[in-house]
Motif scaffolding. Structure first.
Motif, PDB file in Angstrom:
ATOM      1  N   LYS A 259     -16.477   5.254   1.903  1.00  0.00           N
ATOM      2  CA  LYS A 259     -16.355   6.360   0.949  1.00  0.00           C
ATOM      3  C   LYS A 259     -16.164   7.714   1.623  1.00  0.00           C
TER       4      LYS A 259
ATOM      5  N   PRO B 110     -14.361  10.747   2.954  1.00  0.00           N
ATOM      6  CA  PRO B 110     -13.007  11.268   2.723  1.00  0.00           C
ATOM      7  C   PRO B 110     -12.301  11.724   3.988  1.00  0.00           C
TER       8      PRO B 110
ATOM      9  N   ASN C  82      -9.539   5.425   4.688  1.00  0.00           N
ATOM     10  CA  ASN C  82     -10.120   5.479   3.353  1.00  0.00           C
ATOM     11  C   ASN C  82      -9.174   6.161   2.361  1.00  0.00           C
ATOM     12  N   VAL C  83      -8.460   7.183   2.846  1.00  0.00           N
ATOM     13  CA  VAL C  83      -7.509   7.878   1.971  1.00  0.00           C
ATOM     14  C   VAL C  83      -6.410   6.920   1.527  1.00  0.00           C
TER      15      VAL C  83
ATOM     16  N   TYR D 117      -6.563   3.665   1.499  1.00  0.00           N
ATOM     17  CA  TYR D 117      -7.155   2.608   0.671  1.00  0.00           C
ATOM     18  C   TYR D 117      -7.292   3.081  -0.777  1.00  0.00           C
ATOM     19  N   ASP D 118      -7.713   4.316  -0.979  1.00  0.00           N
ATOM     20  CA  ASP D 118      -7.830   4.858  -2.336  1.00  0.00           C
ATOM     21  C   ASP D 118      -6.474   4.899  -3.030  1.00  0.00           C
ATOM     22  N   GLU D 119      -5.434   5.253  -2.283  1.00  0.00           N
ATOM     23  CA  GLU D 119      -4.079   5.261  -2.865  1.00  0.00           C
ATOM     24  C   GLU D 119      -3.651   3.852  -3.262  1.00  0.00           C
TER      25      GLU D 119
ATOM     26  N   VAL E 242      -5.671   1.385  -4.130  1.00  0.00           N
ATOM     27  CA  VAL E 242      -6.441   1.012  -5.321  1.00  0.00           C
ATOM     28  C   VAL E 242      -5.775   1.586  -6.573  1.00  0.00           C
ATOM     29  N   LYS E 243      -5.337   2.832  -6.512  1.00  0.00           N
ATOM     30  CA  LYS E 243      -4.675   3.446  -7.659  1.00  0.00           C
ATOM     31  C   LYS E 243      -3.340   2.768  -7.951  1.00  0.00           C
TER      32      LYS E 243
ATOM     33  N   ARG F 265     -13.764  -3.474   6.012  1.00  0.00           N
ATOM     34  CA  ARG F 265     -12.453  -3.020   5.542  1.00  0.00           C
ATOM     35  C   ARG F 265     -11.578  -4.212   5.159  1.00  0.00           C
TER      36      ARG F 265
END
Length: 296
Positions: free
Chosen positions: A129, A131, A136-137, A139-141, A143-144, A190
């Motif tokens: 989590k 930032p 992680n950045v 990975y968040d993209e 997920v979206k 990861r």
């Protein structure tokens, strides 16, 4: 012959309680002489080999040399037997202690492993989590992207997703290397996160999972192609049936035995017509081959 004998050390003048003791009685009318004459239910061989067997302390006099040697051997063997028994008793005691220690060590290990897993999961949750980590950045993209499209296959036709596509490709390559033992990592969480997201699943596996969900809802695997909701899944089902026909004919296809087994396990029907007792009219070469087979 000298009847001077000695009982084994530690016997305390009493026979072992298990086999050779005469039956006891509390009847006052039974005299001691009668008790002495009571028949023991014991094999003489057991008495001779038990600790209750008495071995002479010294060799009787006026014996032939070979008799003296036999007595001497008996005394040596008895000493060796007693020593071996003591060693055996010590080993049994040590074994019991070791079993108790092993049980304690196993419980201790389980508690330590549980504590380690809890601490590890806490660190991994914090790590994924943060930032300030580039991974992680991305990975968040991803997920979206999956929330919008339902999969993790990044198209090459969209330049704005080039970095995300490289991210997915890099992690898939690393995952294959992890599986083959060519690479190790201290960021296994990861890989687990990406696996749960479906990054490492093939398109066939994704469709198969959709088929499993369809079966849970409808009770069968005959997905219609006319429904817009499941149209792509319906086409995929048709391709699997075509691939199975090519597989049975010995032709090249993408349907492996492992995939066939997975489809069979979920109750997949490879030939709907045969399942419903419908005979299809054959055309062209299929009809000619059928006629030739019947004439043979």
């Amino acid at each position: 012959m000298d009847e001077s004998t000695s009982k084994p050390e530690g016997s305390k003048g009493e026979p072992p309680a298990s086999h050779i003791s005469p039956p006891e009685t509390n009847d006052p009318n039974v005299k001691s002489k009668k008790r002495r004459n009571t028949k023991w239910d014991v094999n003489p061989e057991e008495v001779r080999c038990s600790d209750w067997a008495m071995v002479p302390k010294s060799t009787p006099r006026k014996l032939l040399p070979e008799h003296k040697a036999a007595y001497k051997e008996l005394q040596i063997a008895d000493t060796e037997r007693c020593t071996a028994q003591e060693t055996l008793d010590m080993a049994r005691t040590a074994l019991e202690d070791a079993k108790r220690h092993l049980l304690w060590a196993e419980e201790r290990s389980e508690e330590a492993n549980a504590r380690f897993r809890t601490a590890q999961e806490a660190v991994e949750e914090i790590d994924i989590k943060r930032p300030d980590f580039k991974w992680n950045v991305m990975y968040d993209e991803l997920v979206k992207f999956k929330e919008r499209h339902g999969h993790c296959r990044i198209p090459a036709s969209q330049p704005e997703l080039a970095k995300l596509r490289v991210f997915v490709h890099t992690n898939r390559t690393a995952y294959r290397e992890y599986q083959s033992g060519k690479r190790c990592t201290n960021k296994a969480h990861r890989m687990i996160a990406l696996e749960r997201l479906g990054v490492f699943s093939s398109k066939w596996e994704e469709r198969y999972n959709e088929l499993v969900e369809f079966k849970k809802v409808h009770g069968h695997c005959n997905v219609p192609t006319k429904s817009k909701e499941n149209q792509k899944l319906g086409y995929w089902v048709g391709w699997q049936r075509g691939g199975y026909r090519r597989y049975k004919a010995g032709k090249e296809n993408q349907l492996s035995e492992e995939r066939i087994k997975l489809l069979e396990d979920v109750g997949f029907c490879f030939n709907v017509y045969e399942a419903n007792g419908i005979v299809r009219k054959r055309r062209g070469k299929e009809a000619e081959e059928a006629v030739a087979d019947s004439s043979d």
